[in-house]
Write an enzyme that holds these catalytic residues in place. Structure first.
Site, PDB file in Angstrom:
ATOM      1  N   CYS A 191      11.784   0.369 -31.598  1.00  8.88           N
ATOM      2  CA  CYS A 191      10.671   1.324 -31.690  1.00  8.88           C
ATOM      3  C   CYS A 191      11.173   2.470 -32.556  1.00  8.88           C
ATOM      4  CB  CYS A 191      10.302   1.829 -30.290  1.00  8.88           C
ATOM      5  SG  CYS A 191       9.145   3.214 -30.284  1.00  8.88           S
ATOM      6  N   CYS A 221       6.068   1.626 -37.605  1.00  7.90           N
ATOM      7  CA  CYS A 221       5.809   1.425 -36.180  1.00  7.90           C
ATOM      8  C   CYS A 221       5.953  -0.064 -35.883  1.00  7.90           C
ATOM      9  CB  CYS A 221       4.391   1.900 -35.873  1.00  7.90           C
ATOM     10  SG  CYS A 221       3.847   1.604 -34.178  1.00  7.90           S
TER      11      CYS A 221
HETATM   12  N1  DGL Z   1       6.940   4.189 -33.009  1.00  7.56           N
HETATM   13  C1  DGL Z   1       6.196   3.155 -32.357  1.00  7.56           C
HETATM   14  C2  DGL Z   1       6.939   1.823 -32.480  1.00  7.56           C
HETATM   15  O1  DGL Z   1       7.787   1.684 -33.348  1.00  7.56           O
HETATM   16  C3  DGL Z   1       5.893   3.608 -30.972  1.00  7.56           C
HETATM   17  C4  DGL Z   1       4.859   2.793 -30.313  1.00  7.56           C
HETATM   18  C5  DGL Z   1       4.010   3.518 -29.310  1.00  7.56           C
HETATM   19  O2  DGL Z   1       3.281   4.403 -29.712  1.00  7.56           O
HETATM   20  O3  DGL Z   1       4.040   3.088 -28.152  1.00  7.56           O
HETATM   21  O4  DGL Z   1       6.688   0.875 -31.787  1.00  7.56           O
END
Ligand code: DGL
Length: 264
Positions: free
Chosen positions: A185, A75
């Protein structure tokens, strides 16, 4: 029991980090993995730094209780806001993911790159430092992907709402002549076909998934934690909301993986 057979612990705010799990699993197929999808608290992107740090600690401790030998923060938002604290607090190796703006900056011909990421990532100190330390000096068009994670978490990857948001976010980048678009993301690689359609084939879309898998392998090797036995790995996915959305996104891997809905 030696540590090498312990699992690689991976977490994300939701199901998006499975794009990183896929890269890790394909590079290290004999390693057991334990994936934590904190979908109940998604999206992290609009939360404060303190809230993100708190959730990152909760996820890390859960994975460590289950004997993870390494933690992969799949993440960008959690990495850019919490990796420093996690590395200070825990002894295990911790791998993070950051938007791939460095390779984009090296390869751009128009000297204009676009980045789509969460508010939490784009506003973080770590992103600010990385983007201001680029050797070349490309114009970076930053765009918060407001709403995209919510739609993905709700199983709406292919939907009119998604098309409308992607067009709104990407068209200004193309009009500005960006030739590279960075997906900052881990949810967004699931949108790559739609994004490519909008931006056209001459624009390169970059994400950091493969680089994270290579880094995970290198760090495991450096710490003598690589599992070298050729064996059938156990891959367990734990989610605290909406198990069916995770099953759908991993349908190509069923039934060789297990998905459990648990409270954490
Ligand atoms: N997969 C997360 C990232 O890479 C998503 C973030 C979120 O939950 O807003 O930032």
């Amino acid at each position: 029991m030696t540590k090498t057979i312990h699992p690689i612990g991976i977490f994300d705010s939701g199901i998006g980090g499975t794009s990183i799990w896929k890269e890790i699993h394909s590079l290290l197929p004999f390693e057991d993995t334990l994936y934590l999808s904190d979908s109940k608290n998604a999206p992290y992107g609009n939360k404060t730094k303190d809230e993100i740090v708190h959730l990152a600690i909760k996820n890390t401790e859960y994975l460590l209780e289950k004997n993870s030998k390494i933690i992969v923060i799949a993440c960008n938002t959690a990495t850019t806001n919490a990796i420093k604290v996690l590395r200070q607090n825990y002894d295990v190796p911790i791998i993070g993911i950051e938007p791939a703006i460095k390779p984009a900056a090296l390869r751009t011909q128009t000297n204009i790159i676009g980045i789509l990421a969460t508010k939490g990532t784009l506003n973080s100190e770590l992103f600010e430092t990385t983007s201001s330390n680029l050797i070349s000096n490309p114009k970076i068009i930053e765009q918060i992907g407001e709403g995209l994670v919510d739609l993905i978490e709700n199983g709406k990857i292919i939907s009119e709402e998604m098309d409308a948001l992607l067009n709104k976010y990407l068209n200004p980048m193309i009009e500005a002549n960006a030739d590279h678009i960075v997906l900052g993301c881990t949810h967004y690689p699931y949108l790559k076909p739609q994004i490519q359609k909008i931006v056209g084939s001459s624009v390169t879309i970059i994400d950091s998934g493969h680089a994270v898998a290579i880094q995970t392998k290198n760090v495991l090797s450096k710490h003598q934690l690589l599992n070298t036995q050729k064996r059938t790995a156990t891959n367990l996915f734990l989610i605290n909301k909406n198990k069916s959305v995770l099953s759908n996104i991993l349908s190509d891997y069923l039934p060789s993986i297990s998905i459990e809905e648990v409270d954490f």
